[in-house]
Design a protein around this motif. Structure first.
Motif, PDB file in Angstrom:
ATOM      1  N   ARG A 154       0.852  -1.184   0.000  1.00  0.00           N
ATOM      2  CA  ARG A 154       0.000   0.000   0.000  1.00  0.00           C
ATOM      3  C   ARG A 154       0.889   1.235   0.000  1.00  0.00           C
ATOM      4  N   PHE A 155       0.479   2.239  -0.785  1.00  0.00           N
ATOM      5  CA  PHE A 155       1.233   3.478  -0.899  1.00  0.00           C
ATOM      6  C   PHE A 155       0.297   4.663  -0.693  1.00  0.00           C
ATOM      7  N   HIS A 156       0.829   5.711  -0.122  1.00  0.00           N
ATOM      8  CA  HIS A 156       0.097   6.973  -0.024  1.00  0.00           C
ATOM      9  C   HIS A 156       0.432   7.767  -1.277  1.00  0.00           C
ATOM     10  N   VAL A 157      -0.591   8.231  -1.966  1.00  0.00           N
ATOM     11  CA  VAL A 157      -0.396   8.979  -3.197  1.00  0.00           C
ATOM     12  C   VAL A 157      -1.152  10.301  -3.119  1.00  0.00           C
ATOM     13  N   GLY A 158      -0.755  11.220  -3.968  1.00  0.00           N
ATOM     14  CA  GLY A 158      -1.392  12.528  -4.001  1.00  0.00           C
ATOM     15  C   GLY A 158      -2.720  12.496  -4.730  1.00  0.00           C
ATOM     16  N   PRO A 159      -3.439  13.605  -4.688  1.00  0.00           N
ATOM     17  CA  PRO A 159      -4.761  13.660  -5.312  1.00  0.00           C
ATOM     18  C   PRO A 159      -4.730  13.511  -6.837  1.00  0.00           C
ATOM     19  N   GLY A 160      -3.589  13.769  -7.481  1.00  0.00           N
ATOM     20  CA  GLY A 160      -3.498  13.655  -8.931  1.00  0.00           C
ATOM     21  C   GLY A 160      -3.176  12.263  -9.424  1.00  0.00           C
ATOM     22  N   TYR A 161      -3.045  11.308  -8.512  1.00  0.00           N
ATOM     23  CA  TYR A 161      -2.687   9.947  -8.906  1.00  0.00           C
ATOM     24  C   TYR A 161      -3.790   9.304  -9.733  1.00  0.00           C
TER      25      TYR A 161
END
Length: 174
Positions: A154-161
């Motif tokens: 699991r990864f934390h990604v930004g809103p533009g992902y």
């Protein structure tokens, strides 16, 4: 990766890497390319090990990341549960050099490439074990298996992902 690039990676000295960075790998690859003997590979997919390709190869590239050789500006979908595989078939080294740099070597429509995307990959080499580089760690074997485990990390990604960018949706699985 296996083949010429893995062998070059193993032969590139630490001192040369410190001094020249990525260029050290390029120089080492060029110095050993002429004498490199091809890999005799059998590439299979799926749990039943259905044959995908067999023959002589210069390199084998396996990955599951956002960028993968030959995809140019397209992004891979790392959530699709598939492993990207590129086999660069054996051809005289001068043929590759005449076509240009690595970008041209790995272009999508090249006849010397075999591209597959699979959830399970099994590769065997006929003959003595050969070197494979697994993210910088070199092993010597005549058999390699790679599986994709969707959702394992699991990864934390930004809103533009965007897990499946528009460029990817236009690309067909070969």
């Amino acid at each position: 990766m296996g083949g010429l690039t893995a062998e070059a990676s193993a032969r590139t000295s630490r001192a040369l890497k410190r001094r020249l960075g990525t260029l050290a790998y390029v120089l080492t690859t060029l110095s050993i390319a002429r004498d490199f003997e091809s890999l005799r590979l059998r590439v299979s997919a799926g749990p039943d090990r259905d044959p995908v390709w067999a023959g002589e190869a210069l390199m084998l590239l396996i990955g599951n990341g956002r960028r993968f050789p030959g995809e140019r500006m397209r992004q891979a979908n790392v959530e699709d549960g598939l492993v990207n595989v590129v086999v660069i078939k054996r051809a005289p080294t001068l043929d590759y050099l005449a076509r240009g740099a690595a970008d041209r070597l790995l272009r999508r429509d090249a006849r010397h490439l075999v591209r597959v995307k699979v959830s399970h990959l099994h590769v065997t080499h006929e003959g003595d074990p050969v070197q494979f580089s697994l993210d910088g760690e070199t092993i010597e074997t005549d058999e390699l298996t790679a599986d994709s485990d969707p959702g394992a990390m699991r990864f934390h990604v930004g809103p533009g992902y965007d897990p499946a960018p528009e460029e990817w949706s236009r690309t067909t699985v070969e």
